[in-house]
Structures are given as C-alpha cells and as structure tokens.
Enzyme design. Structure first.
Site, PDB file in Angstrom:
ATOM      1  N   LYS A  38       0.908  -1.202   0.045  1.00  0.00           N
ATOM      2  CA  LYS A  38       0.123  -0.100  -0.076  1.00  0.00           C
ATOM      3  C   LYS A  38       0.650   1.219  -0.076  1.00  0.00           C
ATOM      4  CE  LYS A  38      -0.532  -0.216   5.164  1.00  0.00           C
ATOM      5  NZ  LYS A  38      -1.238  -0.847   6.057  1.00  0.00           N
ATOM      6  N   ARG A 136     -10.488  -0.169  14.771  1.00  0.00           N
ATOM      7  CA  ARG A 136     -10.583   0.828  13.562  1.00  0.00           C
ATOM      8  C   ARG A 136     -11.029   0.213  12.669  1.00  0.00           C
ATOM      9  NH1 ARG A 136      -4.318   1.304  11.017  1.00  0.00           N
ATOM     10  NH2 ARG A 136      -4.724  -0.751  10.222  1.00  0.00           N
ATOM     11  N   TYR A 264      13.520  31.453   5.585  1.00  0.00           N
ATOM     12  CA  TYR A 264      12.089  32.276   5.899  1.00  0.00           C
ATOM     13  C   TYR A 264      12.024  32.635   7.449  1.00  0.00           C
ATOM     14  CZ  TYR A 264      10.332  31.169   1.232  1.00  0.00           C
ATOM     15  OH  TYR A 264      10.231  31.290  -0.177  1.00  0.00           O
ATOM     16  N   MET A 313       9.652  24.925   0.826  1.00  0.00           N
ATOM     17  CA  MET A 313       8.782  24.025  -0.223  1.00  0.00           C
ATOM     18  C   MET A 313       9.891  23.032  -0.984  1.00  0.00           C
ATOM     19  SD  MET A 313       6.025  24.614  -2.927  1.00  0.00           S
ATOM     20  CE  MET A 313       4.753  25.620  -1.918  1.00  0.00           C
TER      21      MET A 313
END
Ligand SMILES: *Cc1c(COP(=O)(O)O)cnc(C)c1O
Length: 369
Positions: A38, A136, A264, A313
């Site tokens: 998966k 779950r 930043y 990013m």
C-alpha cells in the site's frame, strides 16, 4: 567538481530480497506470506516492488485502496490482491480487476453483495476482518453468525480468509493485550469456520507480530515495513537492510556572518560565523516542517549536518561549518547508514511516516535487480 544531481530515492531490490528471506525464515515453511505494498509500497515504487515480490513467490499482496490495486493489475501483476480498506463506490472497479475486498462491517457486506450480484459473480473471494481490540475497522465478534449465514445464503461470495490486526505488536509492555487479541481471534475464526462448514485461511500478524508472536502465524502473515528494511526494534533492524536511500546534493554553500539569519521568517540566527549548505529538497518532497529548526539532520561526507531554519517547499539549509564539503557533493538524507527510523525520530515520528511521505516528485532509481 561533480554536477549537482536531482534528489533521488534509490531502491535496492536485493535488500528487499534479503528482508523477504529473513522474514520467511521466521515463519513455518507452510505459512503463506502476504506482502503489503500500500501507499506506493511504503513510499518506494509499488510496481517494481510488487513485481519483485511476485517473482520471489509471495502468496498475496495487499493495498489499502482499490485504485492502488488497479495500478498493480494494469502493470500485469497476477498475484491475488487483498484490498484492506475498499469503499463501496469502487466495488465495480474492484470486481473488474479481480481485487479481493476486506469486508469489515454489515454495511460493507450488504453493499458488496449487491455489487457481486449485479456483476453476476459466483464464489467471489472476500476476506472477513474482525475487530479484536484495535477499534479501527472490523466486525464485532457478535456479528459472526450474521456473516456466516449471509455468506451461505448468497452463492455470489466466498470467504477465503478471516483476519484481524494487532494494536501493539511492537510493544512488549502490551503483551497481555496482544495475547488477548490473538485468543479472541482464534475463538471467532473457529466459530466462523464451524458455521460455514469450511475453514477459511486465518491471518493476524504484521512485521512486529511475526517477530514477537510466532505462535500466532495461523495460515498466513502480512508484512509491510519489514520488507522495506525496518523492524521497529534495534535487534530486528540489525537483521534487515533498508531498501530506500534518499539522496540529494549541495546546490550552494554560503558563509554566514554572526548575527545574520538563514531562511524564511529568519528562523535561524547565527551567534557566530557559520557555513551553510542549501539542498534541493523540501517539504514538497516529503521533508515536513517539523524537521526544521535544528531537529533533523542529513549526512555529508560521513558527517552529520543539522537542518537550520525553516524547511522550505523545495529546499532546506543545513549547517556544514565543520564539514569539508563543496557544492555538488552528495548528501544522504536516510539510507543503510543513517536509517529512516533515526531520521524520523529526530522529529518525533516513525519510519512509516517519513518513508510514505517521499513525494512522487522525487525520482526513483532501481538497483540490485
Ligand atoms: C499496513 C498493514 C499491515 C502491515 O504492517 P507492518 O507493520 O508494516 O508490517 C498489516 N496488516 C494491516 C491490516 C495493515 O493495515
């Protein structure tokens, strides 16, 4: 000087083979093996990994969602595929591609019966998921009568396996709880078999379960993280080989004076002169912001370089003041010598999360085929 190369996830298929053989050595010869692929095979390359597992003779594959199984079928994978979390809106696609659903509730059973009838199926293979404590997905043990009777009444489906999932297979402090789950599963699957009049396969163990509860192998085990080289325990990690190495390179080096800032929001401020390296990898590649501000580190020429300031990013900046390095040098984010587990733990998370976070923008390269 070497050319700056793009960020690459190198996938070593010989490591996958090693891990598969190791895990198989922990199971009885007759126990079947399901490889979990998966989430792009835990963030690697789902098709390449599934092809290799198929070639090595894995009995089953598992994905989370139908769309993942469809990609495998379109790539020619023939091995049975269990879909762990199918959604009713995808049942038609599931049947067309011969994917086998985990049926985990009355609602999903009824909806699947409808789809199987509409598509005029006989004995369509399904897997019954029991909830034994994870809370779950899964039927309650009280539903076993309903499941068996509905299945007998409807020839369009056939239960090929019953399964459950441990809540804390890696945590030896929860051994009593795990043993209770195993015992509940034994009882409920026996009841199911006796009402059905035949015995579906049973499976309960994930990677840490294979290591810690060998007595609960039943007819099959399901491994994901172990195949990719991580075992949730140092002594298991020592036996496994990480499949994925995340590499990048130094794009630029800056000399930063005392009292300057980097990145930043001026999140890093230098107290003394330092040397920083800018790397072409950022949160869009999977390095979350939680790795910034001194938490995560990469390895350059064998030395640790801490991430300074905020993760951008497309870039991170690392402190290379004490490292002999140049623009163009190779950088290892994680791999066999600095594991994804230790990289992840620097930001308080786990190997599963960092591995599956590596975005599709990062180039995949296969070796060891
Ligand atoms: C993901 C998953 C697994 C694989 O677990 P690992 O810890 O990666 O071995 C097994 N079973 C189920 C139901 C899962 O969702």
């Amino acid at each position: 000087m070497s050319k700056v190369g793009e960020t690459t996830l190198v996938l070593d298929l010989s490591a996958l083979e090693h891990n598969y053989n190791y895990l198989r050595s922990k199971t009885k010869p007759k126990t079947k093996f399901l490889g979990v692929v998966k989430a792009f095979a835990y963030g690697s390359d789902m098709i390449a990994i599934a092809q290799k597992l198929e070639q090595m003779g894995v009995d089953y594959l598992a994905v989370a969602y139908v769309s993942e199984g469809v990609l495998l079928r379109k790539a020619g994978i023939k091995t049975p595929i269990l879909v762990l979390h199918p959604l009713a809106s995808n049942f038609e696609d599931l049947i067309v591609h011969h994917l086998e659903p985990s049926i985990y509730s009355k609602n999903i059973l009824n909806q699947f019966l409808e789809a199987a009838k509409e598509k005029q199926q006989n004995d369509y293979p399904i897997h019954i998921k029991f909830n034994t404590g994870l809370n779950r997905l899964g039927f309650s043990e009280d539903d076993v009568d309903f499941i068996a009777k509905e299945t007998k009444r409807n020839g369009c489906i056939k239960i090929v396996s019953a399964f459950s999932h441990l809540a804390a297979s890696e945590d030896t402090n929860e051994r009593d709880f795990s043993l209770k789950q195993i015992n509940s599963f034994k009882i409920v699957s026996d009841t199911l078999s006796s009402i059905l009049g035949y015995a579906p396969m049973r499976h309960m163990l994930n990677t840490s379960g294979i290591i810690n509860y060998p007595e609960a192998q039943f007819e099959m085990v399901r491994s994901g993280i172990g195949l990719y080289g991580y075992g949730n325990q140092a002594k298991v990690d020592a036996q496994l080989k990480p499949v994925a190495t995340l590499k990048t390179t130094i794009s630029q080096i800056h000399q930063i004076d005392a009292h300057e800032s980097v990145g930043y929001n001026r999140a890093y401020k230098s107290k003394r002169p330092i040397k920083s390296a800018t790397l072409p990898i950022g949160h869009a590649d999977g390095i979350g912001r939680q790795y910034g501000k001194g938490k995560g580190f990469v390895v350059i020429n064998g030395e640790k370089a801490t991430i300074i300031g905020n993760v951008c990013m497309d870039m991170i900046m690392v402190d290379v003041t004490k490292i002999d390095c140049q623009e163009g040098d190779e950088v290892i984010v994680f791999g066999p010598n600095n594991s994804a587990e230790s990289f992840a733990s620097s930001a308080n998370t786990i190997s599963y999360e960092i591995l599956t976070a590596i975005s599709q923008r990062v180039k995949r390269v296969l070796i060891g085929a």
